[in-house]
Design a protein around this motif. Structure first.
Motif, PDB file in Angstrom:
ATOM      1  N   VAL A   1       7.427  11.630 -15.758  1.00 48.26           N
ATOM      2  CA  VAL A   1       6.187  12.313 -16.117  1.00 48.26           C
ATOM      3  C   VAL A   1       5.346  12.622 -14.879  1.00 48.26           C
ATOM      4  N   ALA A   2       5.007  11.599 -14.108  1.00 45.71           N
ATOM      5  CA  ALA A   2       4.134  11.778 -12.949  1.00 45.71           C
ATOM      6  C   ALA A   2       4.270  10.584 -12.020  1.00 45.71           C
ATOM      7  N   LEU A   3       3.894  10.783 -10.765  1.00 43.59           N
ATOM      8  CA  LEU A   3       3.888   9.684  -9.826  1.00 43.59           C
ATOM      9  C   LEU A   3       2.747   9.833  -8.834  1.00 43.59           C
ATOM     10  N   ILE A   4       2.388   8.712  -8.218  1.00 47.79           N
ATOM     11  CA  ILE A   4       1.325   8.714  -7.225  1.00 47.79           C
ATOM     12  C   ILE A   4       1.651   7.690  -6.137  1.00 47.79           C
ATOM     13  N   ARG A   5       1.363   8.056  -4.901  1.00 47.00           N
ATOM     14  CA  ARG A   5       1.523   7.088  -3.815  1.00 47.00           C
ATOM     15  C   ARG A   5       0.204   6.339  -3.677  1.00 47.00           C
TER      16      ARG A   5
ATOM     17  N   ASP B   1       6.996  19.567 -14.702  1.00 51.05           N
ATOM     18  CA  ASP B   1       6.395  20.853 -15.055  1.00 51.05           C
ATOM     19  C   ASP B   1       5.721  20.848 -16.435  1.00 51.05           C
ATOM     20  N   SER B   2       6.293  20.127 -17.374  1.00 53.79           N
ATOM     21  CA  SER B   2       5.790  20.185 -18.752  1.00 53.79           C
ATOM     22  C   SER B   2       4.403  19.559 -18.922  1.00 53.79           C
ATOM     23  N   VAL B   3       3.943  18.797 -17.945  1.00 54.27           N
ATOM     24  CA  VAL B   3       2.623  18.161 -18.068  1.00 54.27           C
ATOM     25  C   VAL B   3       1.620  18.677 -17.033  1.00 54.27           C
ATOM     26  N   LYS B   4       2.049  19.517 -16.118  1.00 49.88           N
ATOM     27  CA  LYS B   4       1.143  20.052 -15.105  1.00 49.88           C
ATOM     28  C   LYS B   4      -0.022  20.781 -15.763  1.00 49.88           C
ATOM     29  N   GLY B   5      -1.222  20.489 -15.281  1.00 46.16           N
ATOM     30  CA  GLY B   5      -2.411  21.111 -15.840  1.00 46.16           C
ATOM     31  C   GLY B   5      -2.957  20.389 -17.058  1.00 46.16           C
ATOM     32  N   ARG B   6      -2.201  19.449 -17.606  1.00 42.01           N
ATOM     33  CA  ARG B   6      -2.655  18.690 -18.788  1.00 42.01           C
ATOM     34  C   ARG B   6      -2.844  17.210 -18.477  1.00 42.01           C
ATOM     35  N   PHE B   7      -1.962  16.652 -17.666  1.00 44.34           N
ATOM     36  CA  PHE B   7      -2.014  15.224 -17.350  1.00 44.34           C
ATOM     37  C   PHE B   7      -2.534  15.037 -15.920  1.00 44.34           C
ATOM     38  N   ILE B   8      -3.250  13.940 -15.721  1.00 44.31           N
ATOM     39  CA  ILE B   8      -3.742  13.601 -14.388  1.00 44.31           C
ATOM     40  C   ILE B   8      -3.423  12.135 -14.107  1.00 44.31           C
ATOM     41  N   ILE B   9      -2.726  11.887 -13.012  1.00 42.92           N
ATOM     42  CA  ILE B   9      -2.452  10.520 -12.591  1.00 42.92           C
ATOM     43  C   ILE B   9      -3.436  10.163 -11.478  1.00 42.92           C
TER      44      ILE B   9
ATOM     45  N   SER C   1       0.817  -1.210   0.000  1.00 42.46           N
ATOM     46  CA  SER C   1       0.000   0.000   0.000  1.00 42.46           C
ATOM     47  C   SER C   1       0.849   1.257   0.000  1.00 42.46           C
ATOM     48  N   SER C   2       2.062   1.170   0.505  1.00 42.48           N
ATOM     49  CA  SER C   2       2.937   2.339   0.558  1.00 42.48           C
ATOM     50  C   SER C   2       3.701   2.562  -0.749  1.00 42.48           C
ATOM     51  N   SER C   3       3.488   1.701  -1.715  1.00 49.38           N
ATOM     52  CA  SER C   3       4.225   1.805  -2.979  1.00 49.38           C
ATOM     53  C   SER C   3       3.942   3.119  -3.707  1.00 49.38           C
ATOM     54  N   VAL C   4       4.923   3.503  -4.489  1.00 49.76           N
ATOM     55  CA  VAL C   4       4.791   4.667  -5.363  1.00 49.76           C
ATOM     56  C   VAL C   4       4.817   4.166  -6.804  1.00 49.76           C
ATOM     57  N   ILE C   5       3.885   4.608  -7.604  1.00 54.39           N
ATOM     58  CA  ILE C   5       3.827   4.217  -9.011  1.00 54.39           C
ATOM     59  C   ILE C   5       4.145   5.449  -9.853  1.00 54.39           C
ATOM     60  N   GLY C   6       5.098   5.285 -10.743  1.00 60.12           N
ATOM     61  CA  GLY C   6       5.515   6.402 -11.583  1.00 60.12           C
ATOM     62  C   GLY C   6       5.286   6.113 -13.057  1.00 60.12           C
ATOM     63  N   TRP C   7       5.037   7.173 -13.787  1.00 60.81           N
ATOM     64  CA  TRP C   7       4.993   7.105 -15.251  1.00 60.81           C
ATOM     65  C   TRP C   7       6.211   7.835 -15.783  1.00 60.81           C
ATOM     66  N   PHE C   8       6.877   7.200 -16.734  1.00 62.38           N
ATOM     67  CA  PHE C   8       8.026   7.779 -17.404  1.00 62.38           C
ATOM     68  C   PHE C   8       7.814   7.673 -18.907  1.00 62.38           C
ATOM     69  N   ARG C   9       8.552   8.460 -19.656  1.00 61.11           N
ATOM     70  CA  ARG C   9       8.468   8.361 -21.112  1.00 61.11           C
ATOM     71  C   ARG C   9       9.856   8.488 -21.713  1.00 61.11           C
ATOM     72  N   GLN C  10       9.989   7.908 -22.892  1.00 56.24           N
ATOM     73  CA  GLN C  10      11.293   7.926 -23.549  1.00 56.24           C
ATOM     74  C   GLN C  10      11.130   7.995 -25.049  1.00 56.24           C
ATOM     75  N   VAL C  11      11.908   8.877 -25.635  1.00 57.32           N
ATOM     76  CA  VAL C  11      11.998   9.010 -27.084  1.00 57.32           C
ATOM     77  C   VAL C  11      13.306   8.346 -27.511  1.00 57.32           C
ATOM     78  N   PRO C  12      13.306   7.570 -28.591  1.00 55.76           N
ATOM     79  CA  PRO C  12      14.559   6.925 -29.029  1.00 55.76           C
ATOM     80  C   PRO C  12      15.701   7.925 -29.143  1.00 55.76           C
ATOM     81  N   GLY C  13      16.833   7.574 -28.544  1.00 60.15           N
ATOM     82  CA  GLY C  13      17.993   8.439 -28.604  1.00 60.15           C
ATOM     83  C   GLY C  13      18.063   9.459 -27.493  1.00 60.15           C
ATOM     84  N   LYS C  14      17.016   9.513 -26.667  1.00 56.48           N
ATOM     85  CA  LYS C  14      16.997  10.470 -25.561  1.00 56.48           C
ATOM     86  C   LYS C  14      16.884   9.735 -24.232  1.00 56.48           C
ATOM     87  N   GLU C  15      17.178  10.434 -23.168  1.00 56.06           N
ATOM     88  CA  GLU C  15      17.078   9.837 -21.838  1.00 56.06           C
ATOM     89  C   GLU C  15      15.624   9.670 -21.428  1.00 56.06           C
ATOM     90  N   ARG C  16      15.408   8.696 -20.564  1.00 60.65           N
ATOM     91  CA  ARG C  16      14.080   8.492 -20.002  1.00 60.65           C
ATOM     92  C   ARG C  16      13.703   9.710 -19.177  1.00 60.65           C
TER      93      ARG C  16
END
Length: 120
Positions: free
Chosen positions: A46-50, A60-68, A28-43
């Protein structure tokens, strides 16, 4: 722990998409994160939730647009993506960790990603 991300696809700029991450039974204490990666770039974080409290954190780039969010009864975490931009195009992956941390190194279980393409 086996994670399964799904829900990716092709969407037009300004459109919306919801990704799902089936986590299975986790602490229950786990944290789940979303990450994204474009080929040739670092991971990129994006967002996380406990899982227990529902506390969230976004890059910052997804605040107000994405909801976890999470549905603990279904052991699933969602990423609702609105107002999508071409620069959101990437392979999105979910991961599980124990710390409220945006660094990929803090996560020890990763699922296969799902491709999101934002293009007209």
């Amino acid at each position: 722990v086996q994670l399964q991300a799904s829900g990716g696809g092709l969407v037009q700029p300004g459109g919306s998409l919801t990704l799902s991450c089936a986590t299975g039974r986790i602490f229950s204490s786990s944290v789940i994160g979303w990450f994204r990666q474009v080929p040739g770039k670092e991971r990129e974080f994006v967002a996380l939730i406990r899982r227990s409290s529902g506390t969230t954190y976004y890059t910052d780039s997804v605040k107000g647009r994405f909801i976890i969010s999470r549905n603990n009864a279904e052991n699933t975490v969602y990423l609702r993506m609105n107002s999508l931009k071409p620069e959101d195009t990437a392979v999105y992956s979910c991961a599980i960790g124990s710390s409220f941390d945006s660094r990929a190194s803090a996560y020890n279980s990763w699922g296969q990603g799902t491709l999101v393409t934002v293009s007209s």
